[in-house]
Design an enzyme around this catalytic site. Structure first.
Site, PDB file in Angstrom:
ATOM      1  N   TYR A 162       0.850  -1.204   0.000  1.00 24.28           N
ATOM      2  CA  TYR A 162       0.000   0.000   0.000  1.00 24.28           C
ATOM      3  C   TYR A 162       0.883   1.250   0.000  1.00 24.28           C
ATOM      4  O   TYR A 162       0.676   2.167  -0.801  1.00 24.28           O
ATOM      5  CB  TYR A 162      -0.905  -0.029   1.233  1.00 24.28           C
ATOM      6  N   LYS A 166       0.890   3.818  -3.065  1.00 29.00           N
ATOM      7  CA  LYS A 166       0.373   5.168  -2.853  1.00 29.00           C
ATOM      8  C   LYS A 166       1.477   6.222  -3.042  1.00 29.00           C
ATOM      9  O   LYS A 166       1.195   7.339  -3.489  1.00 29.00           O
ATOM     10  CB  LYS A 166      -0.278   5.289  -1.479  1.00 29.00           C
TER      11      LYS A 166
END
Ligand SMILES: NC(=O)c1ccc[n+]([C@@H]2O[C@H](COP(=O)([O-])OP(=O)(O)OC[C@H]3O[C@@H](n4cnc5c(N)ncnc54)[C@H](O)[C@@H]3O)[C@@H](O)[C@H]2O)c1
Length: 267
Positions: A162, A166
């Site tokens: 993640y 991101k």
């Protein structure tokens, strides 16, 4: 101020995973309030129909379309459907994404791949099919939704894929911005911190909170310098500013919406 009358906004992940206001849902409603015609995409028809119902109840314009943002042909078809309905696309909000915990040693390869696709391929596909439309128009504004997980590593929770994806969203936005800066197209990122969206009750309580919602919410509120999580509306207002004509000289950058979380550093 922040008037979007006459503009068409394509919002991905425009529903919520549960009752309340997710980032995409609040954004779709706010853009419609400001006068945009909203083309709302989601892979869960009932979720996006709820958003459309809210917009219609306020007298706004919204068309829904079911689309899995991970599937190129589906995204291409959704963009074609938006053009067939409204004839143009002025605003693109790439909001689909989400986290899965774990580091490289314990994360199965397919979870890694799925995370990279979920968070990074979805804005890629959105841009891939919308940019040529905006280029023909000679104008457009794109906002991609990242996360503070891409800026700041907490010590308590590791979600490597993640964080990497991101962080990638921020670089992706800057790169798109550079490629299209002289073509009238702006591309920026909104970076949410700890937001109290339906995701908290829907998934995080099970994942992080040992099924004790109250304790998890208190913990999340306490870790923010301002003493509370933000909401989907805080994200929506930052998005609205970035897509508005008032932000016409802003491209290739990000707005962090986190109540001071990033500035505080690890605790
Ligand atoms: N909620 C937070 O605390 C937080 C913090 C940082 C970043 N973010 C980011 O904000 C964004 C939205 O988060 P949220 O909590 O509002 O979202 P959410 O989990 O409520 O999801 C929004 C919508 O996306 C839809 N969706 C999921 N997969 C899809 C797919 N493949 N194709 C099309 N639609 C799909 C869901 O059905 C849902 O209606 C995500 O990118 C997330 O990473 C959220």
């Amino acid at each position: 101020m922040l008037d979007l009358a006459g503009k068409v906004a394509l919002v991905t992940g425009a529903g919520s995973v549960g009752p309340g206001w997710g980032n995409g849902k609040a954004t779709a409603v706010l853009l419609a309030r400001q006068g945009a015609a909203v083309f709302a995409l989601d892979n869960v028809p009932a979720a996006v129909e709820e958003t459309a119902g809210l917009i219609a109840a306020e007298g706004g314009t919204c068309t829904t379309h079911t689309c899995d943002m991970l599937v190129a042909e589906a995204v291409e078809a959704a963009v074609a459907a938006c053009l067939a309905r409204f004839g143009r696309i002025d605003i693109l909000i790439n909001n689909v994404g989400g986290s899965h915990p774990g580091g490289p040693a314990d994360m199965p390869e397919e979870v890694w791949d799925r995370q990279i696709d979920f968070n990074l391929k979805t804005p890629f596909l959105g841009c891939k099919y919308v940019l040529p439309v905006m280029e023909r128009q000679g104008a457009g504004a794109i906002v991609n939704i990242s996360s503070v997980a891409g800026l700041r590593m907490g010590t308590g929770r590791v979600h490597t894929a993640y964080s990497a994806s991101k962080a990638g969203v921020i670089a992706f936005s800057k790169s798109v911005a550079m490629g299209y800066a002289r073509k009238g197209i702006r591309c920026n990122t909104v970076v949410p911190g700890l937001m109290h969206t339906p995701l908290v009750e829907h998934r995080l309580v099970g994942q992080l909170g040992a099924n004790d919602a109250e304790a998890l919410i208190a913990r999340r509120n306490n870790s923010v310098p301002m003493g509370k999580m933000g909401s989907g509306w805080d994200i929506a207002h930052a998005v609205l500013f970035l897509v508005s004509d008032e932000a016409k000289y802003i491209t290739g950058t990000e707005i962090v919406v986190d109540g001071g979380f990033t500035a505080a550093g690890p605790v």
